[in-house]
Design a protein around this motif. Structure first.
Motif, PDB file in Angstrom:
ATOM      1  N   ASP A 152       0.871  -1.168   0.000  1.00 19.54           N
ATOM      2  CA  ASP A 152       0.000   0.000   0.000  1.00 19.54           C
ATOM      3  C   ASP A 152       0.911   1.222   0.000  1.00 19.54           C
ATOM      4  OD1 ASP A 152      -1.680   2.144   0.707  1.00 19.54           O
ATOM      5  OD2 ASP A 152      -2.885   0.915   2.050  1.00 19.54           O
ATOM      6  N   ALA A 153       0.802   2.061  -1.032  1.00 20.89           N
ATOM      7  CA  ALA A 153       1.689   3.222  -1.119  1.00 20.89           C
ATOM      8  C   ALA A 153       0.887   4.480  -1.437  1.00 20.89           C
ATOM      9  CB  ALA A 153       2.743   2.996  -2.196  1.00 20.89           C
ATOM     10  N   ASP A 154       1.306   5.585  -0.865  1.00 21.96           N
ATOM     11  CA  ASP A 154       0.694   6.883  -1.123  1.00 21.96           C
ATOM     12  C   ASP A 154       1.696   7.771  -1.853  1.00 21.96           C
ATOM     13  OD1 ASP A 154      -1.752   6.372   0.230  1.00 21.96           O
ATOM     14  OD2 ASP A 154      -0.770   6.731   2.150  1.00 21.96           O
ATOM     15  N   GLY A 155       1.189   8.598  -2.765  1.00 18.35           N
ATOM     16  CA  GLY A 155       2.027   9.571  -3.459  1.00 18.35           C
ATOM     17  C   GLY A 155       3.159   8.947  -4.245  1.00 18.35           C
ATOM     18  N   ILE A 156       2.827   8.039  -5.160  1.00 19.49           N
ATOM     19  CA  ILE A 156       3.895   7.362  -5.902  1.00 19.49           C
ATOM     20  C   ILE A 156       4.277   8.132  -7.165  1.00 19.49           C
ATOM     21  CG2 ILE A 156       3.206   5.098  -5.044  1.00 19.49           C
ATOM     22  CD1 ILE A 156       2.321   4.576  -8.020  1.00 19.49           C
ATOM     23  N   ASN A 157       5.530   7.988  -7.557  1.00 19.87           N
ATOM     24  CA  ASN A 157       6.070   8.564  -8.779  1.00 19.87           C
ATOM     25  C   ASN A 157       7.086   7.570  -9.309  1.00 19.87           C
ATOM     26  OD1 ASN A 157       7.243  10.057 -10.825  1.00 19.87           O
ATOM     27  ND2 ASN A 157       7.451  11.917  -9.604  1.00 19.87           N
ATOM     28  N   PRO A 213      -1.836   9.146  -6.544  1.00 23.45           N
ATOM     29  CA  PRO A 213      -1.919   9.423  -5.112  1.00 23.45           C
ATOM     30  C   PRO A 213      -2.003   8.159  -4.255  1.00 23.45           C
ATOM     31  CG  PRO A 213      -3.935  10.143  -6.224  1.00 23.45           C
ATOM     32  CD  PRO A 213      -3.001   9.635  -7.272  1.00 23.45           C
ATOM     33  N   LYS A 214      -2.430   7.011  -4.844  1.00 22.24           N
ATOM     34  CA  LYS A 214      -2.615   5.800  -4.054  1.00 22.24           C
ATOM     35  C   LYS A 214      -2.409   4.567  -4.922  1.00 22.24           C
ATOM     36  CE  LYS A 214      -4.359   3.875  -0.190  1.00 22.24           C
ATOM     37  NZ  LYS A 214      -3.645   4.011   1.060  1.00 22.24           N
ATOM     38  N   MET A 215      -1.629   3.605  -4.418  1.00 20.20           N
ATOM     39  CA  MET A 215      -1.409   2.337  -5.113  1.00 20.20           C
ATOM     40  C   MET A 215      -1.602   1.190  -4.128  1.00 20.20           C
ATOM     41  SD  MET A 215       1.971   0.875  -7.082  1.00 20.20           S
ATOM     42  CE  MET A 215       2.847   0.324  -5.621  1.00 20.20           C
ATOM     43  N   LEU A 216      -2.385   0.198  -4.535  1.00 23.36           N
ATOM     44  CA  LEU A 216      -2.584  -1.022  -3.752  1.00 23.36           C
ATOM     45  C   LEU A 216      -2.067  -2.195  -4.582  1.00 23.36           C
ATOM     46  CD1 LEU A 216      -6.237  -0.309  -2.546  1.00 23.36           C
ATOM     47  CD2 LEU A 216      -4.113   0.050  -1.260  1.00 23.36           C
ATOM     48  N   ASP A 217      -1.149  -2.956  -4.005  1.00 22.97           N
ATOM     49  CA  ASP A 217      -0.522  -4.056  -4.735  1.00 22.97           C
ATOM     50  C   ASP A 217      -1.062  -5.386  -4.226  1.00 22.97           C
ATOM     51  OD1 ASP A 217       1.171  -5.152  -6.608  1.00 22.97           O
ATOM     52  OD2 ASP A 217       2.872  -5.248  -5.236  1.00 22.97           O
ATOM     53  N   TYR A 218      -1.595  -6.192  -5.130  1.00 22.44           N
ATOM     54  CA  TYR A 218      -2.168  -7.504  -4.797  1.00 22.44           C
ATOM     55  C   TYR A 218      -1.345  -8.599  -5.485  1.00 22.44           C
ATOM     56  CZ  TYR A 218      -6.233  -4.888  -3.155  1.00 22.44           C
ATOM     57  OH  TYR A 218      -7.070  -4.038  -2.480  1.00 22.44           O
ATOM     58  N   THR A 219      -0.092  -8.730  -5.120  1.00 18.55           N
ATOM     59  CA  THR A 219       0.784  -9.712  -5.766  1.00 18.55           C
ATOM     60  C   THR A 219       0.622 -11.112  -5.205  1.00 18.55           C
ATOM     61  OG1 THR A 219       2.568  -9.105  -4.261  1.00 18.55           O
ATOM     62  CG2 THR A 219       2.562  -8.046  -6.425  1.00 18.55           C
ATOM     63  N   THR A 220      -0.061 -11.267  -4.084  1.00 15.65           N
ATOM     64  CA  THR A 220      -0.172 -12.589  -3.460  1.00 15.65           C
ATOM     65  C   THR A 220      -1.468 -13.310  -3.814  1.00 15.65           C
ATOM     66  OG1 THR A 220      -1.097 -11.607  -1.451  1.00 15.65           O
ATOM     67  CG2 THR A 220       1.304 -11.934  -1.519  1.00 15.65           C
ATOM     68  N   VAL A 221      -2.334 -12.719  -4.637  1.00 17.29           N
ATOM     69  CA  VAL A 221      -3.575 -13.390  -5.029  1.00 17.29           C
ATOM     70  C   VAL A 221      -3.317 -14.255  -6.257  1.00 17.29           C
ATOM     71  CG1 VAL A 221      -5.032 -11.582  -4.042  1.00 17.29           C
ATOM     72  CG2 VAL A 221      -4.366 -11.441  -6.444  1.00 17.29           C
ATOM     73  N   GLU A 222      -4.269 -15.100  -6.588  1.00 17.75           N
ATOM     74  CA  GLU A 222      -4.093 -16.043  -7.700  1.00 17.75           C
ATOM     75  C   GLU A 222      -3.811 -15.325  -9.025  1.00 17.75           C
ATOM     76  OE1 GLU A 222      -6.326 -19.836  -9.821  1.00 17.75           O
ATOM     77  OE2 GLU A 222      -7.260 -18.867  -8.105  1.00 17.75           O
ATOM     78  N   TYR A 223      -4.517 -14.237  -9.282  1.00 16.77           N
ATOM     79  CA  TYR A 223      -4.287 -13.436 -10.491  1.00 16.77           C
ATOM     80  C   TYR A 223      -3.808 -12.052 -10.051  1.00 16.77           C
ATOM     81  CZ  TYR A 223      -7.038 -17.194 -12.495  1.00 16.77           C
ATOM     82  OH  TYR A 223      -7.496 -18.427 -12.860  1.00 16.77           O
ATOM     83  N   THR A 261      -2.349  -4.713  -9.669  1.00 17.14           N
ATOM     84  CA  THR A 261      -2.077  -3.499  -8.909  1.00 17.14           C
ATOM     85  C   THR A 261      -3.211  -2.535  -9.183  1.00 17.14           C
ATOM     86  OG1 THR A 261       0.300  -3.845  -9.142  1.00 17.14           O
ATOM     87  CG2 THR A 261      -0.416  -1.647  -8.502  1.00 17.14           C
ATOM     88  N   GLU A 262      -3.772  -1.975  -8.125  1.00 15.82           N
ATOM     89  CA  GLU A 262      -4.925  -1.092  -8.247  1.00 15.82           C
ATOM     90  C   GLU A 262      -4.527   0.334  -7.885  1.00 15.82           C
ATOM     91  OE1 GLU A 262      -9.521  -1.086  -6.703  1.00 15.82           O
ATOM     92  OE2 GLU A 262      -8.001  -1.807  -5.322  1.00 15.82           O
ATOM     93  N   PHE A 263      -5.075   1.277  -8.638  1.00 12.97           N
ATOM     94  CA  PHE A 263      -4.878   2.699  -8.386  1.00 12.97           C
ATOM     95  C   PHE A 263      -6.265   3.314  -8.168  1.00 12.97           C
ATOM     96  CE2 PHE A 263      -1.456   1.092 -10.971  1.00 12.97           C
ATOM     97  CZ  PHE A 263      -0.324   1.582 -10.323  1.00 12.97           C
ATOM     98  N   PRO A 264      -6.800   3.216  -6.942  1.00  9.73           N
ATOM     99  CA  PRO A 264      -8.188   3.618  -6.684  1.00  9.73           C
ATOM    100  C   PRO A 264      -8.441   5.118  -6.785  1.00  9.73           C
ATOM    101  CG  PRO A 264      -7.099   3.047  -4.635  1.00  9.73           C
ATOM    102  CD  PRO A 264      -6.148   2.688  -5.741  1.00  9.73           C
ATOM    103  N   LYS A 265      -7.390   5.928  -6.740  1.00 14.96           N
ATOM    104  CA  LYS A 265      -7.556   7.382  -6.839  1.00 14.96           C
ATOM    105  C   LYS A 265      -7.045   7.916  -8.171  1.00 14.96           C
ATOM    106  CE  LYS A 265      -7.516   8.151  -1.883  1.00 14.96           C
ATOM    107  NZ  LYS A 265      -6.882   8.876  -0.780  1.00 14.96           N
ATOM    108  N   GLY A 266      -6.841   7.012  -9.126  1.00 14.98           N
ATOM    109  CA  GLY A 266      -6.467   7.429 -10.467  1.00 14.98           C
ATOM    110  C   GLY A 266      -4.975   7.493 -10.712  1.00 14.98           C
TER     111      GLY A 266
END
Length: 165
Positions: free
Chosen positions: A25-30, A46-56, A59-64
């Motif tokens: 989970d990261a905020d303010g990525i560049n 502004p926000k990144m959520l990384d789901y590398t441990t799921v079956e598929y 990486t989600e960017f819920p704030k664009g």
């Protein structure tokens, strides 16, 4: 008996939820992507959520995102969306909600969903779009094109190109 079933159901829900908890989970990525020492892309969000441990994995960017792509000559293509998700297995970025892609030549495509194939540097959508260029404005449904807009295949153009003069 009813309390026991409800309690078990909540435990099952918690197990399912834990499976889709982000591993990062990261905020303010560049992020800058390079190839042979040359910057090929710059991703800002502004926000990144990384789901590398799921079956598929994804990486989600819920704030664009704001993504800048650079070609070998340094020309830039700009992509903005209010939501994005990158699928690791396919290298496809799913851009959603007020998606805009533009370049330095004054071309702008607007749609509600657009996919970007990172490997082939190709965009595509089945959704309605608006395309603005120095030559005018056109509307359609379904389009695919190269990141520099040099190769464009549109499926349905609705109405004629409206001149911006």
């Amino acid at each position: 008996m009813m309390i026991s079933c409800e309690s078990n159901f909540r435990e099952v829900q918690k197990m399912g939820f834990a499976e889709f908890s982000p591993s990062g989970d990261a905020d303010g990525i560049n992020l800058k992507y390079t190839d042979s020492g040359r910057i090929t892309a710059n991703l800002v969000s502004p926000k990144m959520l990384d789901y590398t441990t799921v079956e598929y994995p994804f990486t989600e960017f819920p704030k664009g995102i704001h993504l800048t792509l650079y070609d070998k000559n340094g020309k830039e293509t700009y992509i903005d969306s209010k939501y994005a998700v990158t699928h690791k297995a396919t290298n496809i970025i799913d851009l959603q909600n007020d998606v805009k892609i533009s370049n330095q030549e004054g071309q702008l495509l607007e749609t509600q969903q657009l996919y970007y194939d990172q490997k082939n540097e190709w965009f595509f959508t089945e959704k309605k779009f608006k395309f603005t260029s120095p030559k005018g404005i056109s509307y359609g449904e379904g389009i695919d094109f190269s990141k520099d807009f040099k190769k464009v295949n549109s499926q349905k153009i609705s109405g004629e190109v409206q001149s911006t003069d």
